[in-house]
Design a protein around this motif. Structure first.
Motif, PDB file in Angstrom:
ATOM      1  N   ARG A 177      -3.691  16.884  -3.597  1.00 35.06           N
ATOM      2  CA  ARG A 177      -3.898  15.427  -3.475  1.00 35.06           C
ATOM      3  C   ARG A 177      -2.613  14.728  -3.015  1.00 35.06           C
ATOM      4  O   ARG A 177      -2.657  13.798  -2.214  1.00 35.06           O
ATOM      5  CB  ARG A 177      -4.327  14.848  -4.804  1.00 35.06           C
ATOM      6  CG  ARG A 177      -5.722  15.295  -5.243  1.00 35.06           C
ATOM      7  CD  ARG A 177      -6.079  14.660  -6.566  1.00 35.06           C
ATOM      8  NE  ARG A 177      -7.407  15.101  -7.010  1.00 35.06           N
ATOM      9  CZ  ARG A 177      -7.982  14.695  -8.143  1.00 35.06           C
ATOM     10  NH1 ARG A 177      -7.344  13.812  -8.935  1.00 35.06           N
ATOM     11  NH2 ARG A 177      -9.165  15.146  -8.492  1.00 35.06           N
ATOM     12  N   LYS A 178      -1.478  15.230  -3.499  1.00 34.25           N
ATOM     13  CA  LYS A 178      -0.200  14.644  -3.099  1.00 34.25           C
ATOM     14  C   LYS A 178       0.030  14.818  -1.608  1.00 34.25           C
ATOM     15  O   LYS A 178       0.510  13.901  -0.930  1.00 34.25           O
ATOM     16  CB  LYS A 178       0.935  15.284  -3.890  1.00 34.25           C
ATOM     17  CG  LYS A 178       2.311  14.768  -3.508  1.00 34.25           C
ATOM     18  CD  LYS A 178       3.412  15.492  -4.283  1.00 34.25           C
ATOM     19  CE  LYS A 178       4.769  15.045  -3.828  1.00 34.25           C
ATOM     20  NZ  LYS A 178       5.873  15.752  -4.528  1.00 34.25           N
ATOM     21  N   SER A 179      -0.344  15.976  -1.097  1.00 34.14           N
ATOM     22  CA  SER A 179      -0.196  16.228   0.332  1.00 34.14           C
ATOM     23  C   SER A 179      -1.063  15.289   1.156  1.00 34.14           C
ATOM     24  O   SER A 179      -0.667  14.808   2.217  1.00 34.14           O
ATOM     25  CB  SER A 179      -0.545  17.694   0.634  1.00 34.14           C
ATOM     26  OG  SER A 179      -0.448  17.948   2.013  1.00 34.14           O
ATOM     27  N   GLN A 225       0.834  -1.219   0.000  1.00 32.59           N
ATOM     28  CA  GLN A 225       0.000   0.000   0.000  1.00 32.59           C
ATOM     29  C   GLN A 225       0.859   1.255   0.000  1.00 32.59           C
ATOM     30  O   GLN A 225       0.564   2.229  -0.704  1.00 32.59           O
ATOM     31  CB  GLN A 225      -0.921  -0.007   1.225  1.00 32.59           C
ATOM     32  CG  GLN A 225      -1.988  -1.092   1.182  1.00 32.59           C
ATOM     33  CD  GLN A 225      -2.859  -1.088   2.425  1.00 32.59           C
ATOM     34  OE1 GLN A 225      -2.670  -0.272   3.333  1.00 32.59           O
ATOM     35  NE2 GLN A 225      -3.826  -2.003   2.471  1.00 32.59           N
ATOM     36  N   ILE A 226       1.919   1.247   0.790  1.00 35.57           N
ATOM     37  CA  ILE A 226       2.813   2.419   0.824  1.00 35.57           C
ATOM     38  C   ILE A 226       3.460   2.626  -0.533  1.00 35.57           C
ATOM     39  O   ILE A 226       3.566   3.784  -1.032  1.00 35.57           O
ATOM     40  CB  ILE A 226       3.889   2.228   1.916  1.00 35.57           C
ATOM     41  CG1 ILE A 226       3.249   2.284   3.312  1.00 35.57           C
ATOM     42  CG2 ILE A 226       4.978   3.297   1.793  1.00 35.57           C
ATOM     43  CD1 ILE A 226       4.192   1.922   4.445  1.00 35.57           C
ATOM     44  N   ASN A 227       3.876   1.532  -1.174  1.00 30.05           N
ATOM     45  CA  ASN A 227       4.476   1.654  -2.510  1.00 30.05           C
ATOM     46  C   ASN A 227       3.487   2.218  -3.517  1.00 30.05           C
ATOM     47  O   ASN A 227       3.839   3.062  -4.369  1.00 30.05           O
ATOM     48  CB  ASN A 227       4.980   0.288  -2.976  1.00 30.05           C
ATOM     49  CG  ASN A 227       6.209  -0.171  -2.208  1.00 30.05           C
ATOM     50  OD1 ASN A 227       6.963   0.656  -1.687  1.00 30.05           O
ATOM     51  ND2 ASN A 227       6.403  -1.481  -2.139  1.00 30.05           N
ATOM     52  N   GLN A 228       2.237   1.760  -3.442  1.00 36.73           N
ATOM     53  CA  GLN A 228       1.214   2.290  -4.355  1.00 36.73           C
ATOM     54  C   GLN A 228       0.982   3.779  -4.134  1.00 36.73           C
ATOM     55  O   GLN A 228       0.853   4.562  -5.099  1.00 36.73           O
ATOM     56  CB  GLN A 228      -0.087   1.512  -4.154  1.00 36.73           C
ATOM     57  CG  GLN A 228      -0.023   0.064  -4.644  1.00 36.73           C
ATOM     58  CD  GLN A 228      -1.300  -0.701  -4.349  1.00 36.73           C
ATOM     59  OE1 GLN A 228      -2.231  -0.167  -3.709  1.00 36.73           O
ATOM     60  NE2 GLN A 228      -1.366  -1.956  -4.804  1.00 36.73           N
ATOM     61  N   ILE A 258       0.529   7.968   3.847  1.00 39.33           N
ATOM     62  CA  ILE A 258       1.788   7.204   3.859  1.00 39.33           C
ATOM     63  C   ILE A 258       2.415   7.238   5.239  1.00 39.33           C
ATOM     64  O   ILE A 258       2.921   6.223   5.740  1.00 39.33           O
ATOM     65  CB  ILE A 258       2.746   7.763   2.799  1.00 39.33           C
ATOM     66  CG1 ILE A 258       2.215   7.462   1.399  1.00 39.33           C
ATOM     67  CG2 ILE A 258       4.136   7.147   2.966  1.00 39.33           C
ATOM     68  CD1 ILE A 258       3.015   8.090   0.283  1.00 39.33           C
ATOM     69  N   THR A 259       2.371   8.383   5.887  1.00 37.89           N
ATOM     70  CA  THR A 259       2.938   8.505   7.235  1.00 37.89           C
ATOM     71  C   THR A 259       2.218   7.568   8.210  1.00 37.89           C
ATOM     72  O   THR A 259       2.846   6.890   9.029  1.00 37.89           O
ATOM     73  CB  THR A 259       2.848   9.952   7.727  1.00 37.89           C
ATOM     74  OG1 THR A 259       3.572  10.816   6.822  1.00 37.89           O
ATOM     75  CG2 THR A 259       3.426  10.090   9.121  1.00 37.89           C
ATOM     76  N   ASP A 260       0.887   7.547   8.119  1.00 37.78           N
ATOM     77  CA  ASP A 260       0.113   6.662   9.006  1.00 37.78           C
ATOM     78  C   ASP A 260       0.443   5.192   8.738  1.00 37.78           C
ATOM     79  O   ASP A 260       0.609   4.396   9.675  1.00 37.78           O
ATOM     80  CB  ASP A 260      -1.381   6.899   8.817  1.00 37.78           C
ATOM     81  CG  ASP A 260      -1.801   8.297   9.262  1.00 37.78           C
ATOM     82  OD1 ASP A 260      -1.053   8.907  10.059  1.00 37.78           O
ATOM     83  OD2 ASP A 260      -2.867   8.771   8.820  1.00 37.78           O
ATOM     84  N   GLN A 291       3.836   5.747  -5.483  1.00 39.88           N
ATOM     85  CA  GLN A 291       3.740   5.840  -6.950  1.00 39.88           C
ATOM     86  C   GLN A 291       2.710   6.889  -7.368  1.00 39.88           C
ATOM     87  O   GLN A 291       2.914   7.639  -8.337  1.00 39.88           O
ATOM     88  CB  GLN A 291       3.366   4.462  -7.515  1.00 39.88           C
ATOM     89  CG  GLN A 291       4.468   3.429  -7.402  1.00 39.88           C
ATOM     90  CD  GLN A 291       4.023   2.052  -7.891  1.00 39.88           C
ATOM     91  OE1 GLN A 291       2.889   1.884  -8.351  1.00 39.88           O
ATOM     92  NE2 GLN A 291       4.910   1.073  -7.788  1.00 39.88           N
ATOM     93  N   GLN A 292       1.591   6.946  -6.608  1.00 38.70           N
ATOM     94  CA  GLN A 292       0.592   7.976  -6.900  1.00 38.70           C
ATOM     95  C   GLN A 292       1.167   9.371  -6.648  1.00 38.70           C
ATOM     96  O   GLN A 292       0.870  10.329  -7.389  1.00 38.70           O
ATOM     97  CB  GLN A 292      -0.651   7.741  -6.038  1.00 38.70           C
ATOM     98  CG  GLN A 292      -1.435   6.490  -6.428  1.00 38.70           C
ATOM     99  CD  GLN A 292      -2.690   6.318  -5.579  1.00 38.70           C
ATOM    100  OE1 GLN A 292      -3.128   7.254  -4.892  1.00 38.70           O
ATOM    101  NE2 GLN A 292      -3.271   5.122  -5.642  1.00 38.70           N
ATOM    102  N   GLN A 293       1.941   9.517  -5.588  1.00 39.66           N
ATOM    103  CA  GLN A 293       2.581  10.821  -5.326  1.00 39.66           C
ATOM    104  C   GLN A 293       3.499  11.227  -6.476  1.00 39.66           C
ATOM    105  O   GLN A 293       3.493  12.395  -6.909  1.00 39.66           O
ATOM    106  CB  GLN A 293       3.388  10.761  -4.023  1.00 39.66           C
ATOM    107  CG  GLN A 293       2.557  10.927  -2.763  1.00 39.66           C
ATOM    108  CD  GLN A 293       3.439  11.034  -1.536  1.00 39.66           C
ATOM    109  OE1 GLN A 293       4.474  10.394  -1.431  1.00 39.66           O
ATOM    110  NE2 GLN A 293       3.028  11.873  -0.597  1.00 39.66           N
TER     111      GLN A 293
END
Length: 247
Positions: A93-95, A60-63, A101-103, A66-68
């Motif tokens: 949206r990136k923010s 999930q973090i990798n996905q 990602i932090t969570d 990639q979206q970022q």
């Protein structure tokens, strides 16, 4: 102590004695070892479940990362064509993804710590199970050897008792045989000395024995004379000559 307490104590003591008699150390040790293996299997499944959850968070973090990256590229492209509004939306949206990602990374770190604890617990439990298995087999071997030795001792005890009975029977037989032999010898001595009369007539005194010997010798001479008379005349002369030379 009341009567009911005494009854409970008696039944408890008898039940404990019956259980102790029915308990097989080999079966008890194997059962305990099986339970430890089951516990070890549960811990290993726990480690596998935590590792699976950790791996899922990593995906999930990798996905999200990639979206970022994709949103950053879109913002850059929007600025190049003069669409600052689209660039602002992409960066917004990136923010938002950064917070997610932090969570997720925080959860990932927690799962990593839990996985390490479970892995260490699994390794320690594995060592204990291995040590118990070695001790279990040692105890079982010692118990089986002691049980076999006990049975051999009981067998020897039974054989000793049987041999003791046989020994007594043999001793009695030998005593009876010796008594009969002594009795027979004594009877023979009494018959030979004339103290007892031989009812079978097999025993004779010395006078009777000499008379019997003379009678037997006379019978032999008479038989020889009869055979001599039955010979031809020539043979009679030869026979007399031989008898004369022999004399």
């Amino acid at each position: 102590m009341s009567i009911f307490q005494r009854i409970a104590t008696i039944f408890g003591a008898k039940a404990n004695k019956a259980l102790d008699k029915a308990e097989n150390p080999n079966e008890t040790l194997d059962y305990s070892y099986q339970k430890q293996l089951e516990l070890l299997q549960k811990v290993r499944r726990g480690v596998a479940d935590v590792a699976t959850s950790r791996k899922r968070l990593e995906l999930q973090i990798n996905q999200l990362e990639q979206q970022q990256t994709k949103l950053s590229g879109q913002a850059q492209k929007a600025m190049e064509i003069g669409r600052e509004d689209l660039a602002r939306e992409a960066l917004t949206r990136k923010s938002g993804l950064s917070q997610q990602i932090t969570d997720l990374q925080t959860q990932h770190e927690g799962l990593q710590g839990e996985e390490q604890k479970l892995t260490l617990a699994s390794q320690r439990l594995q060592a204990k199970v291995d040590a118990f298995r070695t001790r279990k087999e040692t105890i079982k071997a010692t118990y089986n050897a002691a049980e076999a030795q006990s049975k051999i001792g009981e067998a020897f005890s039974g054989i000793s008792e049987e041999l003791g009975d046989v020994g007594l029977a043999v001793q009695r037989a030998e005593d009876k045989t010796a008594a009969l032999q002594a009795r027979a010898g004594a009877v023979d001595e009494l018959i030979a000395s004339g103290a007892l009369e031989d009812v079978t007539g097999s025993s004779k005194d010395d006078i009777s024995a000499q008379l019997d010997a003379l009678s037997s010798e006379n019978d032999v001479e008479m038989e020889l004379a009869r055979m001599r008379d039955s010979l031809p005349a020539g043979e009679k002369k030869d026979q007399k000559s031989l008898e004369g030379e022999g004399q």
